[in-house]
Design an enzyme around this catalytic site. Sequence first.
Site, short mmCIF file in Angstrom:
data_model
loop_
_atom_site.label_atom_id
_atom_site.label_comp_id
_atom_site.label_asym_id
_atom_site.label_seq_id
_atom_site.Cartn_x
_atom_site.Cartn_y
_atom_site.Cartn_z
N LEU A 182 -18.78 -9.56 20.06
CA LEU A 182 -17.86 -9.11 21.12
C LEU A 182 -18.09 -7.63 21.39
O LEU A 182 -18.13 -6.84 20.45
CB LEU A 182 -16.40 -9.32 20.69
N HIS A 183 -18.25 -7.29 22.67
CA HIS A 183 -18.40 -5.87 22.98
C HIS A 183 -17.88 -5.50 24.37
O HIS A 183 -17.78 -4.32 24.69
CB HIS A 183 -19.87 -5.44 22.87
N ARG A 184 -17.53 -6.49 25.21
CA ARG A 184 -17.06 -6.18 26.55
C ARG A 184 -15.73 -5.43 26.49
O ARG A 184 -14.84 -5.80 25.72
CB ARG A 184 -16.87 -7.46 27.36
N ASP B 223 -19.53 -12.59 24.18
CA ASP B 223 -19.32 -12.15 25.56
C ASP B 223 -20.58 -11.48 26.09
O ASP B 223 -20.57 -10.75 27.07
CB ASP B 223 -18.10 -11.23 25.69
#
Length: 367
Positions: free
Chosen positions: A210-212, A284
């Site tokens: 996850l990084h958005r 994501d």
Amino acid sequence: MNYKITIIAGARPNFMKIAPIIHELENEKSKGTDIDYRLVHTGQHYDKNMSSSFFEQLKIPQPHVNLNCNGGSHAEQAASIMVEFEKELISNPTNLVLVVGDVTSTMACAIVAQKLHTKVAHVEAGIRSYDWSMPEEINRLITDSITNYFFTTSETANRTLFNNGVSEDRIFFVGNTMIDSLLKFKPYFFAPPIWKKLNLVPNNYLVMTLHRPANVDQENKLKLIIDCIMSYSNNISIIFPVHPRTKRVLERLEISYRKLHCIEPLSYLEFNYLVENAKAVITDSGGITEEASIQGIPCMTLRDNTERPETISLGTNVLVGTDPKKIILHLGNLFKGTWKKGSIIPKWDGYAANRVVKVLLELKKNI
């Protein structure tokens, strides 16, 4: 005088995309073809596993120059890259600047090249999420608005460009160079330390990335995502290589699950070993949906949109959305064994870079 191409790489996804192109260019050079390249690393990613290990693992030569433009906001980083790349391009003129993907380096170097009257080719052109809250979408729109030659991964991208007024003679449907890297280096994947430490076995753990900003910038949102996944994951291990952006938020949360294993970012070969053997991937990231689909691994994308629709229509990917509770249904389908099977995605066959270089040699006549 050699036909010269300057290749731009700056962030982790770029390296998988340029590696096969460089291998093909080296092959042409070995045959005496009049073509040469200069590899410019902007330095956008500077964590070892986010950047430098890729050169070794993907057998890419060390860059001719590193602009060391890391840190800062999007605007600061773009400005830094533009200033430094302008100096680089003035000192080392080229026939063509080749940019890949949709990171800040892609956009910044395309702008500089055009202002210095140098042609631009964009690998992975034409993909769109139509979500302007994503920095990458802005990068795509700007880059494609000033690109001369468009290398695409799908018929959808071709139509997007054509509908935006790009003439067909500038659009080249070559396939996906990132899949070239995946297929070429698949035999060399190797287990990261967490594999032995946890005694992991194939098909009995999930991989999560996850990084958005929409998922990780708000502490409560990130906590809810993790809580939902942990509550409905059938008590199997979740391996979570934590992006530097996510790490800053995660450190402020009091999350403690016995089966959640937060680890440092992995190298390319280690990460794909985990994906190849996972029961599923939750992510994501657009690029990971492509890699999971080609490897036949179920993939859940925590976004409301995707710029890679072929991973859904033809691949193993499902667009879950950004409401964390929606993942419950998909986890249920996964554990019931009713996940869809992927099919062949046109030209994602390991030969995209070969097609790119053939086009580059044809373009030589017009540059």
